[in-house]
Design an enzyme around this catalytic site. Sequence first.
Site, PDB file in Angstrom:
ATOM      1  N   LYS A 130       0.793  -1.223   0.000  1.00  0.00           N
ATOM      2  CA  LYS A 130       0.000   0.000   0.000  1.00  0.00           C
ATOM      3  C   LYS A 130       0.829   1.278   0.000  1.00  0.00           C
ATOM      4  O   LYS A 130       0.282   2.367  -0.180  1.00  0.00           O
ATOM      5  CB  LYS A 130      -0.977  -0.001   1.181  1.00  0.00           C
ATOM      6  CG  LYS A 130      -1.964  -1.141   1.182  1.00  0.00           C
ATOM      7  CD  LYS A 130      -2.838  -1.262  -0.050  1.00  0.00           C
ATOM      8  CE  LYS A 130      -3.674  -0.065  -0.342  1.00  0.00           C
ATOM      9  NZ  LYS A 130      -4.863  -0.402  -1.185  1.00  0.00           N
TER      10      LYS A 130
HETATM   11  N1  PMP Z   1      -2.755  -7.286   1.260  1.00  0.00           N
HETATM   12  C1  PMP Z   1      -2.667  -6.468   2.313  1.00  0.00           C
HETATM   13  C2  PMP Z   1      -1.843  -6.898   3.479  1.00  0.00           C
HETATM   14  C3  PMP Z   1      -3.351  -5.236   2.314  1.00  0.00           C
HETATM   15  O1  PMP Z   1      -3.254  -4.411   3.363  1.00  0.00           O
HETATM   16  C4  PMP Z   1      -4.134  -4.891   1.197  1.00  0.00           C
HETATM   17  C5  PMP Z   1      -4.896  -3.606   1.149  1.00  0.00           C
HETATM   18  N2  PMP Z   1      -5.787  -3.392   2.175  1.00  0.00           N
HETATM   19  C6  PMP Z   1      -4.214  -5.793   0.130  1.00  0.00           C
HETATM   20  C7  PMP Z   1      -3.492  -6.974   0.191  1.00  0.00           C
HETATM   21  C8  PMP Z   1      -5.081  -5.516  -1.076  1.00  0.00           C
HETATM   22  O2  PMP Z   1      -4.535  -4.562  -1.943  1.00  0.00           O
HETATM   23  P1  PMP Z   1      -5.467  -3.633  -2.822  1.00  0.00           P
HETATM   24  O3  PMP Z   1      -6.103  -2.629  -1.911  1.00  0.00           O
HETATM   25  O4  PMP Z   1      -4.541  -2.993  -3.805  1.00  0.00           O
HETATM   26  O5  PMP Z   1      -6.505  -4.480  -3.482  1.00  0.00           O
END
Ligand code: PMP
Length: 325
Positions: free
Chosen positions: A44
């Site tokens: 992120k």
């Molecule tokens: N893995 C983790 C540990 C996250 O914190 C997040 C985002 N909340 C994601 C995956 C998913 O990523 P995205 O928001 O780009 O879909």
Amino acid sequence: MDIQNGFSGCIGNTPLIRITSLSEATGCEILGKAEFMNPGGSVKDRAALWMIREHEKSGALQPGGTVVEGTAGNTGIGLVHVCNERGYPCVIYMPDNQSPEKVEILKTLGAEVRVVPTVPYKDEMNYQKQAGRYADSLDNAVWTNQFDNVANRLAHFESTGPEIWAQTEGQIDAFTCSVGTGGTLAGVSRFLKQQNEDVQIVLADPYGSALYNWVTTGKATMTPGPSITEGIGNSRVTDNLAGAGIDGALQIPDQAMVTMVYRMLREQGWFFGSSTGINLCAAVKVAEQLGPGHTIVTVLADTGSKYQSNLFNAAFLDEKGLSPL
Ligand code: PMP
């Protein structure tokens, strides 16, 4: 040696790591994009930097302005780091079902954290809606709005996608990852499909999310949960995810994820979080579907250190009927 400029300069350009045991077991190249090596510790950081830059470019965020976000944790962590570097106060709204480690990290980094009751998105007291209203009530403040602000997926279209394409020298058959906002999957998918439309894009979903049904049936109806995963799964199709080129979806049970993260730790030396466990399980399934000789890329989103009270706590797992073995 390359020299990077400050915190923001260290975001991105992460290694692509061959997961040896999974590659050997499947006869495929199972490669993980090491997003846990971003300076704030997760995938992120990229979205945080791109969203702040966009608000600076548009003039919505002036020097000393406040950045407000609703986040399960990692976006907040990325945002506070970038805010500290650039002199913006940061206010984070967070649902109360998240690990205490993430709340503590955010406070330690300097965010004002407002933990609010966990209620569905349609409820006006949902953490994202509270964040939006609070930003509106202040002068010189922005709501970064990670779910529907497409600067989030642009980060992955402009950085993660091109890095994966260059690191694999275009030899990539499939990309799979789980989705929270959808920024990672949508941005990477758009870039890879532009280079080669045959690259298969597979959404990996935990139980208790509507996205598996959305991809496979066209209707975003919830599947039964719950799941102990954090930061992934969604009950709705965000603006970031809408229109993404997705070829298929897989549902990964929590027990498979737990077994994967413990195997990675005990047999391979990796300390991964739960979304990475889901991603690696999905990568193995995609490898099995495609057969030996293919290259599958996934995302190593963050490390296990934020999940010591749940995923890496034997009593917690036991209570949930999950086993680390
Ligand atoms: N893995 C983790 C540990 C996250 O914190 C997040 C985002 N909340 C994601 C995956 C998913 O990523 P995205 O928001 O780009 O879909």
